[in-house]
Design a protein around this motif. Structure first.
Motif, PDB file in Angstrom:
ATOM      1  N   GLN A 107     -20.803  17.699 -11.874  1.00 34.39           N
ATOM      2  CA  GLN A 107     -20.375  16.646 -12.794  1.00 34.39           C
ATOM      3  C   GLN A 107     -21.497  15.719 -13.229  1.00 34.39           C
ATOM      4  N   ASP A 108     -22.446  15.447 -12.364  1.00 35.60           N
ATOM      5  CA  ASP A 108     -23.507  14.509 -12.738  1.00 35.60           C
ATOM      6  C   ASP A 108     -24.748  15.207 -13.292  1.00 35.60           C
ATOM      7  N   GLY A 109     -24.732  16.542 -13.337  1.00 36.17           N
ATOM      8  CA  GLY A 109     -25.809  17.298 -13.954  1.00 36.17           C
ATOM      9  C   GLY A 109     -27.126  17.280 -13.207  1.00 36.17           C
ATOM     10  N   ASP A 110     -27.087  16.993 -11.908  1.00 37.27           N
ATOM     11  CA  ASP A 110     -28.331  16.926 -11.128  1.00 37.27           C
ATOM     12  C   ASP A 110     -28.758  18.275 -10.555  1.00 37.27           C
ATOM     13  N   GLY A 111     -27.978  19.323 -10.814  1.00 36.80           N
ATOM     14  CA  GLY A 111     -28.317  20.655 -10.312  1.00 36.80           C
ATOM     15  C   GLY A 111     -27.905  20.885  -8.877  1.00 36.80           C
ATOM     16  N   LYS A 112     -27.195  19.930  -8.295  1.00 36.31           N
ATOM     17  CA  LYS A 112     -26.717  20.040  -6.919  1.00 36.31           C
ATOM     18  C   LYS A 112     -25.204  19.832  -6.902  1.00 36.31           C
ATOM     19  N   ILE A 113     -24.550  20.480  -5.947  1.00 37.24           N
ATOM     20  CA  ILE A 113     -23.108  20.317  -5.783  1.00 37.24           C
ATOM     21  C   ILE A 113     -22.872  19.486  -4.530  1.00 37.24           C
ATOM     22  N   SER A 114     -22.274  18.328  -4.722  1.00 33.36           N
ATOM     23  CA  SER A 114     -21.950  17.466  -3.584  1.00 33.36           C
ATOM     24  C   SER A 114     -20.600  17.878  -3.006  1.00 33.36           C
ATOM     25  N   ARG A 115     -20.303  17.374  -1.841  1.00 30.43           N
ATOM     26  CA  ARG A 115     -18.998  17.645  -1.227  1.00 30.43           C
ATOM     27  C   ARG A 115     -17.889  17.097  -2.120  1.00 30.43           C
ATOM     28  N   LYS A 116     -18.112  15.946  -2.711  1.00 31.96           N
ATOM     29  CA  LYS A 116     -17.114  15.335  -3.589  1.00 31.96           C
ATOM     30  C   LYS A 116     -16.856  16.214  -4.816  1.00 31.96           C
ATOM     31  N   GLU A 117     -17.914  16.748  -5.416  1.00 33.75           N
ATOM     32  CA  GLU A 117     -17.764  17.619  -6.580  1.00 33.75           C
ATOM     33  C   GLU A 117     -17.033  18.901  -6.195  1.00 33.75           C
ATOM     34  N   LEU A 118     -17.381  19.463  -5.052  1.00 35.82           N
ATOM     35  CA  LEU A 118     -16.720  20.681  -4.594  1.00 35.82           C
ATOM     36  C   LEU A 118     -15.255  20.403  -4.279  1.00 35.82           C
ATOM     37  N   ARG A 119     -14.974  19.283  -3.632  1.00 36.31           N
ATOM     38  CA  ARG A 119     -13.598  18.918  -3.294  1.00 36.31           C
ATOM     39  C   ARG A 119     -12.758  18.761  -4.563  1.00 36.31           C
ATOM     40  N   ARG A 120     -13.292  18.078  -5.559  1.00 39.98           N
ATOM     41  CA  ARG A 120     -12.555  17.897  -6.817  1.00 39.98           C
ATOM     42  C   ARG A 120     -12.275  19.231  -7.501  1.00 39.98           C
ATOM     43  N   ALA A 121     -13.262  20.115  -7.492  1.00 34.65           N
ATOM     44  CA  ALA A 121     -13.095  21.426  -8.125  1.00 34.65           C
ATOM     45  C   ALA A 121     -12.049  22.260  -7.391  1.00 34.65           C
ATOM     46  N   LEU A 122     -12.092  22.234  -6.068  1.00 36.02           N
ATOM     47  CA  LEU A 122     -11.101  22.986  -5.296  1.00 36.02           C
ATOM     48  C   LEU A 122      -9.703  22.410  -5.502  1.00 36.02           C
ATOM     49  N   ARG A 123      -9.601  21.095  -5.573  1.00 35.48           N
ATOM     50  CA  ARG A 123      -8.308  20.454  -5.824  1.00 35.48           C
ATOM     51  C   ARG A 123      -7.774  20.867  -7.190  1.00 35.48           C
ATOM     52  N   ALA A 124      -8.645  20.894  -8.196  1.00 36.73           N
ATOM     53  CA  ALA A 124      -8.231  21.285  -9.546  1.00 36.73           C
ATOM     54  C   ALA A 124      -7.732  22.724  -9.596  1.00 36.73           C
ATOM     55  N   LEU A 125      -8.254  23.562  -8.706  1.00 37.58           N
ATOM     56  CA  LEU A 125      -7.819  24.959  -8.638  1.00 37.58           C
ATOM     57  C   LEU A 125      -6.529  25.134  -7.843  1.00 37.58           C
ATOM     58  N   GLY A 126      -6.077  24.062  -7.206  1.00 40.33           N
ATOM     59  CA  GLY A 126      -4.848  24.143  -6.428  1.00 40.33           C
ATOM     60  C   GLY A 126      -5.035  24.693  -5.032  1.00 40.33           C
ATOM     61  N   VAL A 127      -6.260  24.654  -4.527  1.00 42.68           N
ATOM     62  CA  VAL A 127      -6.550  25.144  -3.181  1.00 42.68           C
ATOM     63  C   VAL A 127      -5.979  24.158  -2.155  1.00 42.68           C
ATOM     64  N   ASN A 128      -5.353  24.673  -1.118  1.00 37.37           N
ATOM     65  CA  ASN A 128      -4.821  23.826  -0.055  1.00 37.37           C
ATOM     66  C   ASN A 128      -5.947  23.162   0.719  1.00 37.37           C
ATOM     67  N   CYS A 129      -5.751  21.916   1.117  1.00 38.28           N
ATOM     68  CA  CYS A 129      -6.707  21.142   1.929  1.00 38.28           C
ATOM     69  C   CYS A 129      -8.115  21.150   1.343  1.00 38.28           C
ATOM     70  N   PRO A 130      -8.283  20.747   0.096  1.00 36.44           N
ATOM     71  CA  PRO A 130      -9.617  20.820  -0.515  1.00 36.44           C
ATOM     72  C   PRO A 130     -10.658  19.963   0.192  1.00 36.44           C
ATOM     73  N   TRP A 131     -10.282  18.840   0.757  1.00 42.49           N
ATOM     74  CA  TRP A 131     -11.240  17.986   1.464  1.00 42.49           C
ATOM     75  C   TRP A 131     -11.797  18.695   2.681  1.00 42.49           C
ATOM     76  N   TRP A 132     -10.937  19.394   3.417  1.00 50.01           N
ATOM     77  CA  TRP A 132     -11.362  20.129   4.610  1.00 50.01           C
ATOM     78  C   TRP A 132     -12.240  21.310   4.217  1.00 50.01           C
ATOM     79  N   LYS A 133     -11.806  22.071   3.222  1.00 51.10           N
ATOM     80  CA  LYS A 133     -12.553  23.261   2.806  1.00 51.10           C
ATOM     81  C   LYS A 133     -13.913  22.889   2.231  1.00 51.10           C
ATOM     82  N   ALA A 134     -13.979  21.795   1.488  1.00 53.38           N
ATOM     83  CA  ALA A 134     -15.268  21.352   0.949  1.00 53.38           C
ATOM     84  C   ALA A 134     -16.194  20.929   2.081  1.00 53.38           C
ATOM     85  N   TRP A 135     -15.669  20.199   3.038  1.00 55.35           N
ATOM     86  CA  TRP A 135     -16.487  19.758   4.179  1.00 55.35           C
ATOM     87  C   TRP A 135     -17.002  20.949   4.969  1.00 55.35           C
ATOM     88  N   ARG A 136     -16.118  21.898   5.295  1.00 54.34           N
ATOM     89  CA  ARG A 136     -16.517  23.085   6.058  1.00 54.34           C
ATOM     90  C   ARG A 136     -17.527  23.934   5.279  1.00 54.34           C
TER      91      ARG A 136
END
Length: 87
Positions: free
Chosen positions: A22-51
């Motif tokens: 989202q911020d175009g820095d070429g890196k994926i943060s946990r927050k960006e990954l969590r938001r993307a997983l949530r948008a896809l409807g993945v269960n427990c996106p916060w846990w999956k992004a952290w892991r």
């Protein structure tokens, strides 16, 4: 058209990673990954992004950056059977 791919194509997965930077820095943060997983409807996106970050962040900078870490994230997503959705 929406495709459910239990084993994503590497190029598609990397394109998806670029799209969630989202911020175009070429890196994926946990927050960006969590938001993307949530948008896809993945269960427990916060846990999956952290892991995923724990597993794939090889240099421990709390971001997915570089091809090696992207490859590790792909392996982790396949191993954990995320079933990423590509449109």
């Amino acid at each position: 058209m929406v495709l459910f791919l239990p084993v994503p194509d590497d190029d598609q997965f990397k394109a998806w990673l670029k799209s969630i930077d989202q911020d175009g820095d070429g890196k994926i943060s946990r927050k960006e990954l969590r938001r993307a997983l949530r948008a896809l409807g993945v269960n427990c996106p916060w846990w999956k992004a952290w892991r995923a970050l724990v597993h794939a962040d090889l240099n421990h900078n709390k971001h997915i950056d570089g091809d090696d870490e992207a490859e590790e994230l792909i392996k982790y997503a396949v191993k954990r059977n995320w079933g990423i959705v590509f449109a």
